[in-house]
Design a protein around this motif. Sequence first.
Motif, PDB file in Angstrom:
ATOM      1  N   GLU A  64       6.592  -7.539   2.856  1.00 15.35           N
ATOM      2  CA  GLU A  64       7.135  -8.897   2.720  1.00 15.35           C
ATOM      3  C   GLU A  64       6.218  -9.907   3.401  1.00 15.35           C
ATOM      4  OE1 GLU A  64      11.954  -8.196   2.570  1.00 15.35           O
ATOM      5  OE2 GLU A  64      10.904  -7.763   4.457  1.00 15.35           O
ATOM      6  N   TRP A  65       5.733  -9.551   4.588  1.00 13.68           N
ATOM      7  CA  TRP A  65       4.805 -10.438   5.302  1.00 13.68           C
ATOM      8  C   TRP A  65       3.550 -10.657   4.476  1.00 13.68           C
ATOM      9  CZ3 TRP A  65      -0.170 -10.409   7.068  1.00 13.68           C
ATOM     10  CH2 TRP A  65      -0.526 -11.372   8.018  1.00 13.68           C
ATOM     11  N   ASN A  66       3.020  -9.579   3.893  1.00 17.78           N
ATOM     12  CA  ASN A  66       1.818  -9.697   3.063  1.00 17.78           C
ATOM     13  C   ASN A  66       2.020 -10.716   1.940  1.00 17.78           C
ATOM     14  OD1 ASN A  66       0.392  -7.773   4.541  1.00 17.78           O
ATOM     15  ND2 ASN A  66       0.822  -6.108   3.103  1.00 17.78           N
ATOM     16  N   GLU A  67       3.196 -10.663   1.303  1.00 19.38           N
ATOM     17  CA  GLU A  67       3.482 -11.577   0.195  1.00 19.38           C
ATOM     18  C   GLU A  67       3.524 -13.027   0.674  1.00 19.38           C
ATOM     19  OE1 GLU A  67       3.812 -11.093  -3.031  1.00 19.38           O
ATOM     20  OE2 GLU A  67       3.676  -8.905  -3.072  1.00 19.38           O
ATOM     21  N   ILE A  68       4.249 -13.273   1.762  1.00 12.49           N
ATOM     22  CA  ILE A  68       4.399 -14.643   2.268  1.00 12.49           C
ATOM     23  C   ILE A  68       3.069 -15.171   2.791  1.00 12.49           C
ATOM     24  CG2 ILE A  68       5.524 -16.068   4.029  1.00 12.49           C
ATOM     25  CD1 ILE A  68       7.940 -14.071   3.786  1.00 12.49           C
ATOM     26  N   ALA A  69       2.380 -14.340   3.589  1.00 15.32           N
ATOM     27  CA  ALA A  69       1.100 -14.768   4.166  1.00 15.32           C
ATOM     28  C   ALA A  69       0.047 -14.962   3.083  1.00 15.32           C
ATOM     29  CB  ALA A  69       0.632 -13.749   5.196  1.00 15.32           C
ATOM     30  N   GLY A  70       0.065 -14.090   2.069  1.00 14.70           N
ATOM     31  CA  GLY A  70      -0.890 -14.239   0.972  1.00 14.70           C
ATOM     32  C   GLY A  70      -0.735 -15.571   0.262  1.00 14.70           C
ATOM     33  N   LYS A  71       0.517 -15.972   0.031  1.00 13.29           N
ATOM     34  CA  LYS A  71       0.769 -17.269  -0.610  1.00 13.29           C
ATOM     35  C   LYS A  71       0.294 -18.416   0.280  1.00 13.29           C
ATOM     36  CE  LYS A  71       4.702 -15.817  -3.454  1.00 13.29           C
ATOM     37  NZ  LYS A  71       6.170 -15.851  -3.619  1.00 13.29           N
ATOM     38  N   LYS A  72       0.555 -18.316   1.575  1.00 11.69           N
ATOM     39  CA  LYS A  72       0.168 -19.395   2.481  1.00 11.69           C
ATOM     40  C   LYS A  72      -1.352 -19.533   2.551  1.00 11.69           C
ATOM     41  CE  LYS A  72       2.522 -20.532   6.059  1.00 11.69           C
ATOM     42  NZ  LYS A  72       3.218 -21.677   5.439  1.00 11.69           N
ATOM     43  N   LEU A  73      -2.045 -18.386   2.473  1.00 12.75           N
ATOM     44  CA  LEU A  73      -3.501 -18.408   2.571  1.00 12.75           C
ATOM     45  C   LEU A  73      -4.182 -18.576   1.209  1.00 12.75           C
ATOM     46  CD1 LEU A  73      -3.985 -15.525   5.156  1.00 12.75           C
ATOM     47  CD2 LEU A  73      -4.497 -17.942   5.548  1.00 12.75           C
ATOM     48  N   GLY A  74      -3.422 -18.360   0.134  1.00 10.85           N
ATOM     49  CA  GLY A  74      -4.008 -18.431  -1.196  1.00 10.85           C
ATOM     50  C   GLY A  74      -4.895 -17.245  -1.523  1.00 10.85           C
ATOM     51  N   VAL A  75      -4.525 -16.054  -0.997  1.00  9.68           N
ATOM     52  CA  VAL A  75      -5.288 -14.831  -1.259  1.00  9.68           C
ATOM     53  C   VAL A  75      -4.342 -13.754  -1.774  1.00  9.68           C
ATOM     54  CG1 VAL A  75      -6.990 -15.381   0.526  1.00  9.68           C
ATOM     55  CG2 VAL A  75      -5.010 -13.943   1.111  1.00  9.68           C
ATOM     56  N   SER A  76      -4.900 -12.668  -2.279  1.00 11.65           N
ATOM     57  CA  SER A  76      -4.081 -11.561  -2.762  1.00 11.65           C
ATOM     58  C   SER A  76      -3.270 -10.962  -1.625  1.00 11.65           C
ATOM     59  CB  SER A  76      -4.988 -10.474  -3.363  1.00 11.65           C
ATOM     60  OG  SER A  76      -4.247  -9.284  -3.571  1.00 11.65           O
ATOM     61  N   PRO A  77      -1.997 -10.634  -1.868  1.00  9.65           N
ATOM     62  CA  PRO A  77      -1.176 -10.019  -0.825  1.00  9.65           C
ATOM     63  C   PRO A  77      -1.443  -8.515  -0.673  1.00  9.65           C
ATOM     64  CG  PRO A  77       0.118 -10.275  -2.815  1.00  9.65           C
ATOM     65  CD  PRO A  77      -1.200 -10.924  -3.092  1.00  9.65           C
ATOM     66  N   ASP A  78      -2.213  -7.921  -1.575  1.00  8.42           N
ATOM     67  CA  ASP A  78      -2.403  -6.469  -1.580  1.00  8.42           C
ATOM     68  C   ASP A  78      -3.012  -5.983  -0.264  1.00  8.42           C
ATOM     69  OD1 ASP A  78      -2.445  -3.861  -2.815  1.00  8.42           O
ATOM     70  OD2 ASP A  78      -4.611  -4.116  -3.002  1.00  8.42           O
ATOM     71  N   ASN A  79      -2.213  -5.199   0.494  1.00 10.24           N
ATOM     72  CA  ASN A  79      -2.651  -4.662   1.790  1.00 10.24           C
ATOM     73  C   ASN A  79      -3.275  -5.748   2.669  1.00 10.24           C
ATOM     74  OD1 ASN A  79      -3.076  -2.658   3.777  1.00 10.24           O
ATOM     75  ND2 ASN A  79      -5.154  -2.279   3.054  1.00 10.24           N
ATOM     76  N   LEU A  80      -2.680  -6.922   2.681  1.00  8.88           N
ATOM     77  CA  LEU A  80      -3.283  -8.058   3.388  1.00  8.88           C
ATOM     78  C   LEU A  80      -3.451  -7.781   4.877  1.00  8.88           C
ATOM     79  CD1 LEU A  80      -4.377 -10.908   3.438  1.00  8.88           C
ATOM     80  CD2 LEU A  80      -2.019 -11.762   3.535  1.00  8.88           C
ATOM     81  N   MET A  81      -2.425  -7.207   5.512  1.00  8.38           N
ATOM     82  CA  MET A  81      -2.547  -6.923   6.948  1.00  8.38           C
ATOM     83  C   MET A  81      -3.722  -5.989   7.212  1.00  8.38           C
ATOM     84  SD  MET A  81      -1.216  -7.693   9.909  1.00  8.38           S
ATOM     85  CE  MET A  81       0.511  -8.165   9.686  1.00  8.38           C
ATOM     86  N   GLY A  82      -3.867  -4.970   6.387  1.00  7.68           N
ATOM     87  CA  GLY A  82      -4.981  -4.051   6.541  1.00  7.68           C
ATOM     88  C   GLY A  82      -6.326  -4.713   6.297  1.00  7.68           C
ATOM     89  N   ARG A  83      -6.366  -5.644   5.358  1.00 12.65           N
ATOM     90  CA  ARG A  83      -7.616  -6.357   5.076  1.00 12.65           C
ATOM     91  C   ARG A  83      -7.996  -7.271   6.236  1.00 12.65           C
ATOM     92  NH1 ARG A  83      -5.417  -8.462   0.309  1.00 12.65           N
ATOM     93  NH2 ARG A  83      -6.696 -10.346   0.455  1.00 12.65           N
ATOM     94  N   ILE A  84      -7.006  -7.844   6.880  1.00 13.53           N
ATOM     95  CA  ILE A  84      -7.296  -8.734   8.011  1.00 13.53           C
ATOM     96  C   ILE A  84      -7.762  -7.941   9.231  1.00 13.53           C
ATOM     97  CG2 ILE A  84      -6.327 -10.390   9.662  1.00 13.53           C
ATOM     98  CD1 ILE A  84      -4.419 -11.319   7.453  1.00 13.53           C
ATOM     99  N   PHE A  85      -7.029  -6.898   9.576  1.00 15.54           N
ATOM    100  CA  PHE A  85      -7.255  -6.224  10.856  1.00 15.54           C
ATOM    101  C   PHE A  85      -7.904  -4.847  10.744  1.00 15.54           C
ATOM    102  CE2 PHE A  85      -3.751  -9.179  12.070  1.00 15.54           C
ATOM    103  CZ  PHE A  85      -4.459  -9.881  13.037  1.00 15.54           C
TER     104      PHE A  85
END
Length: 209
Positions: free
Chosen positions: A63-84
């Motif tokens: 859920e965080w990936n989806e919300i954060a992805g929209k805020k950043l304008g990037v794909s939500p796919d494994n977003l936390m893993g892509r960041i950290f």
Amino acid sequence: MSNRTGLILDFGGVLTTPLLPVVLAFEQREGLPQGACISALYQDEEGVRVTSDLERGAVSQTEWNEIAGKKLGVSPDNLMGRIFGGLRPEPLLINAAAAARRAGIKVGILSNSVGLAPWDLYDGYELETLYDAVVISEHHQMRKPDAALFEATLKVMDLPAEQCVFVDDTEAYVKAAEKLGLAGVHNKDPKQTVADLQDLLGVDLTSAP
């Protein structure tokens, strides 16, 4: 001799390399302006709320990936893993923790969660094997700097606050621990942190096993 017999360590930014460089590298890879993640996730009101909810286990990492992805304008796919995902173990503090345990100090982990799936920040660190207590915020529906989460950690450690040292890379969390009677160390440089811990605990934390 110190009467302190407990050491409580934050995870990300203490037992790992610093968080900010990997966030900046993510922004560069994604073509985002420098500081975009801090602005969208740690300063924006909705970003702060959803990240706090994640730490308390009220929303999932997906859920965080989806919300954060929209805020950043990037794909939500494994977003936390892509960041950290670029974080690496910090050997000086991992070795210091092991040396503390060999000297009879109880060593625990107190970490604000970033969710455990689909990406697991703690994978490969053998927390359950190498430490005496592991407290992940989402399992307690609380987050640092909540006093009750520190108290829950002390209960698991079976030690009073006055016998424990707490290390975190976030100064506000160190101050929260100090208000409860723990000695605090703000980790900004691993070498200095190890030196400070040796002074507080009265043991050599650089010895090899």
